[in-house]
Design an enzyme around this catalytic site. Structure first.
Site, PDB file in Angstrom:
ATOM      1  N   TYR A   1       0.573  -0.961   0.330  1.00 22.08           N
ATOM      2  CA  TYR A   1      -0.173  -0.319  -0.165  1.00 22.08           C
ATOM      3  C   TYR A   1       0.562   1.583   0.223  1.00 22.08           C
ATOM      4  CZ  TYR A   1      -3.337   3.599   1.579  1.00 22.08           C
ATOM      5  OH  TYR A   1      -4.282   4.252   1.010  1.00 22.08           O
TER       6      TYR A   1
ATOM      7  N   ASP B   1       9.772   3.195  -0.023  1.00 26.01           N
ATOM      8  CA  ASP B   1       8.578   4.129   0.606  1.00 26.01           C
ATOM      9  C   ASP B   1       8.182   3.369   2.385  1.00 26.01           C
ATOM     10  OD1 ASP B   1       6.336   4.486   1.853  1.00 26.01           O
ATOM     11  OD2 ASP B   1       4.523   3.968   0.809  1.00 26.01           O
TER      12      ASP B   1
ATOM     13  N   LYS C   1       3.351   9.452   8.569  1.00 23.20           N
ATOM     14  CA  LYS C   1       3.265   8.930   9.378  1.00 23.20           C
ATOM     15  C   LYS C   1       4.126   9.582  10.742  1.00 23.20           C
ATOM     16  CE  LYS C   1       0.394   4.839   8.400  1.00 23.20           C
ATOM     17  NZ  LYS C   1       0.809   4.722   6.783  1.00 23.20           N
TER      18      LYS C   1
HETATM   19  C1  LIG Z   1       0.189   5.317   5.179  1.00 26.40           C
HETATM   20  C2  LIG Z   1       0.618   4.616   4.328  1.00 26.40           C
HETATM   21  C3  LIG Z   1       0.313   5.286   3.377  1.00 26.40           C
HETATM   22  C4  LIG Z   1       0.163   7.073   2.608  1.00 26.40           C
HETATM   23  O1  LIG Z   1      -0.354   7.574   3.847  1.00 26.40           O
HETATM   24  P1  LIG Z   1      -1.354   8.534   4.015  1.00 26.40           P
HETATM   25  O2  LIG Z   1      -0.682   9.862   4.548  1.00 26.40           O
HETATM   26  O3  LIG Z   1      -2.412   8.158   4.624  1.00 26.40           O
HETATM   27  O4  LIG Z   1      -1.534   8.941   2.487  1.00 26.40           O
HETATM   28  C5  LIG Z   1       1.705   5.464   1.958  1.00 26.40           C
HETATM   29  N1  LIG Z   1       2.690   3.999   2.449  1.00 26.40           N
HETATM   30  C6  LIG Z   1       2.740   3.537   3.286  1.00 26.40           C
HETATM   31  C7  LIG Z   1       3.497   2.204   3.702  1.00 26.40           C
HETATM   32  C8  LIG Z   1       1.843   3.628   4.079  1.00 26.40           C
HETATM   33  O5  LIG Z   1       1.635   2.481   5.395  1.00 26.40           O
END
Ligand SMILES: *Cc1c(COP(=O)(O)O)cnc(C)c1O
Length: 454
Positions: free
Chosen positions: A160, A255, A288
Site C-alpha cells: 500500500y 516507501d 506518519k
Molecule cells: C500509510 C501509508 C501510506 C499513505 O499515507 P497517508 O498519509 O495515509 O496518505 C503510504 N505508504 C505506506 C507504506 C503507508 O503505510
C-alpha cells in the site's frame, strides 16, 4: 430551523456512528475505521494519553493502533504537545517558508546519514515536505517519470502506498481489508501503466524487466511490507531491487511512510545497513511519525533527482499546507524525543506482547504465526509466515473478528483488520503490557471458537 445541527455532541459510540452514517459515507473518513471486516459498531475516540485511548463513553483501552504509526512516544506526549502549543500560538500557517521546515529537514537528513568520513552512507540528500503519505508517493512517481522519461511503474501485490490512482492496483491496507482488487474510478489507461508482481519473487522481477525494462520508470516497494499484515523482504531483496532498477536505467522508490523513524532511528534502511544488506534507494517516502501526529509527510532522495522538482526543475509539485509550521514543530519534537532508549525499548515491548499473545493462541490450539519486521509485527491465522500477498490472504481471516472484539471487550484496541500491522509505543509500560496479556487468554478462546461465515 436547522436539519442536521443538533448542538449536542454524541455521548455513545452507537449515537456517534448513527449520526456519522447520515453525514459521511459509511460513517467514516477512512474505510478501515468502519469495522466492516470485524463487524460491530466502531468506537469513537475522545482522547489519548500514553499507551491508552479513551472513547466517547469514557472506556479506556490499551492502544495498539498508535494512530497507525505516528504515536511512537504514546498519545499526547508532553513534549510533543508543548511544541504544538508553542507553534499554534504563533499562527497556524502562512503559506510562506518558515524556519521549522529547515530544522525538520536537517533532523531527518541527520538520521539518514550513517557512519563518518569516507565510510559515510546517506539514505537521502534532500527532502521535500508534503502533507500526506499519498502525496509523497504520488510525487515520487511523477519525479521518476520526469527523470527517466518513461511511463511504467512496477509495484508489488499487497503493498500500500496511499490512494493515488496509479497505486491502488492490488494494494494492501483497506483494499485488502475489503477484499477488492483495486478501485473503481481509475481509467484502464492509468491502471495499465502499473505492473503488479508478487512480492519477494526474484523471477517475476527479472521477467518484468526482461519484457519491459526500457519502459519502466521505477519500482516502488514498501521498505518492509506491513499493509497486508507484516511481510518483510527476504534478506537482500531490497538490494536486488536497487541493482535491477539501476541496470535498466529505472529508479527505486522505497516507501518508508510506515517504517521510517520506527524500525530504527534511520528507519528500515538503517536496519538493513546495520545487518549488512544495505541498499540504495533513489527516492524514499516518509509520513506518519515524521509529522508527530499532524498531517505531514516527505519525499527524500538523491539531490540530482530532488532538484528536478519545481522551482529548480520541470517536475511540478506544490501545496498550500506543505511544511505547515505547526506540523513541522510537532514532527521535530517527535524526532527529538525518539532517542536510542526508544529504539531499544520498542522491540522488547513488542516481543513481550507478541510472545504472550502467541502462547495464549497456542494454548487454545489456534494455528497462527507472528510475523516480524523490526519492532513491527502482526498475527496471521496460518501456521507459517507468508512471503507474499497470496500467502497472506491464505489464512483463517474469519477468526480475526472474534479475536478483535474479545480484545476490545477486555480493554485492548487492535487495528480493526487482520491485514494491518500492530503498533507499540515507547509509552507502553508494564501496566499496559499486563493489560494486553490479561486479554490474551479470552481473545484466544474467542478465536478458537470462531467459525467461518457460510
Ligand atoms: C500509510 C501509508 C501510506 C499513505 O499515507 P497517508 O498519509 O495515509 O496518505 C503510504 N505508504 C505506506 C507504506 C503507508 O503505510
Amino acid at each position: 430551523m436547522t436539519r442536521f445541527i443538533s448542538g449536542r455532541t454524541p455521548t455513545t459510540n452507537a449515537e456517534a456512528f448513527e449520526r456519522a452514517l447520515v453525514v459521511t459515507p459509511g460513517g467514516v473518513n477512512s474505510p478501515v475505521r468502519a469495522f466492516r471486516s470485524v463487524g460491530g459498531t466502531p468506537v469513537f475516540l475522545a482522547s489519548g494519553h500514553g499507551p491508552y485511548v479513551v472513547d466517547v463513553e469514557g472506556t479506556e483501552y490499551v492502544d495498539l493502533v498508535g494512530q497507525w504509526g505516528p504515536a511512537l512516544l504514546g498519545h499526547a506526549h508532553p513534549d510533543v504537545i508543548a511544541a504544538a502549543h508553542e507553534a499554534v500560538a504563533r499562527g497556524l500557517g502562512f503559506g510562506a517558508s518558515s524556519t521549522g521546515e529547515v530544522e525538520l529537514a536537517e533532523l531527518v537528513l541527520d538520521r539518514l546519514t550513517l557512519g563518518e568520513g569516507a565510510s559515510e552512507r546517506r539514505g537521502i540528500e534532500k527532502l521535500r515536505l508534503v502533507s500526506t503519505g499519498t502525496e509523497a508517493t504520488m510525487t515520487a512517481i511523477r519525479l521518476a517519470r520526469g527523470a527517466t522519461g518513461r511511463p511504467l511503474l512496477v509495484k508489488f501485490a499487497g503493498h500500500y502506498h496511499g490512494h493515488s490512482d496509479s497505486l491502488l492496483s492490488e494494494a494492501g491496507s483497506g483494499i485488502a481489508t475489503l477484499g477488492i482488487p483495486g478501485s473503481a474510478g481509475i481509467t484502464p489507461e492509468t491502471a495499465a501503466q502499473t505492473i503488479v508482481i508478487p512480492y519477494n519473487d526474484e523471477d517475476a522481477l527479472a521477467e518484468v524487466f526482461a519484457l519491459h525494462g526500457d519502459r519502466i520508470a521505477a519500482i516502488i516497494t514498501e521498505a518492509a511490507a506491513a499493509n497486508m499484515g507484516v511481510v518483510p523482504p527476504k534478506p537482500g531483496f531490497n538490494r536486488l531491487l536497487g541493482e535491477t532498477a539501476r541496470a535498466h536505467g529505472a529508479l527505486l522508490i522505497v516507501d518508508e511512510v510506515m517504517t521510517g523513524f520506527r524500525s530504527t532511528a534511520a528507519g528500515w534502511w538503517g536496519l538493513e545497513e546495520a545487518a549488512g544488506s544495505g541498499y540504495d534507494a533513489d527516492l524514499t517516502t516518509f509520513g506518519k511519525i515524521i509529522g508527530g501526529g499532524l498531517p505531514l509527510a516527505g519525499l527524500g532522495g538523491r539531490a540530482e533527482i530532488l532538484d528536478l522538482l519545481a522551482p529548480l526543475g520541470p517536475v511540478y509539485q506544490a501545496g498550500t499546507l506543505s511544511g505547515n509550521p505547526v506540523a513541522v514543530a510537532t514532527g521535530a519534537a517527535m524526532l527529538r524525543g525518539a532517542g536510542p532508549e526508544v529504539y531499544d525499548r520498542l522491540p522488547r515491548t513488542a516481543r513481550t506482547i507478541a510472545d504472550g499473545l502467541s502462547a495464549a493462541l497456542s494454548a487454545e490450539g489456534v494455528a497462527h504465526t507472528v510475523a516480524w519486521a523490526g519492532s513491527q509485527f502482526s498475527i496471521f491465522f496460518r501456521p507459517d509466515a507468508p512471503q507474499n500477498y497470496a500467502e497472506a490472504q491464505d489464512q483463517h481471516t474469519w477468526r480475526f473478528g472474534a479475536y478483535f472484539h474479545a480484545m476490545l471487550e477486555h480493554g485492548v484496541s487492535l487495528p480493526p483488520s487482520v491485514y494491518e500491522a500492530w503498533f507499540v509505543s515507547a509509552a507502553h509500560d508494564d501496566a499496559a503490557i499486563e493489560r494486553v496479556l490479561a486479554a490474551a487468554g479470552p481473545a484466544a478462546k474467542a478465536a478458537a471458537a470462531a467459525t467461518p461465515a457460510l
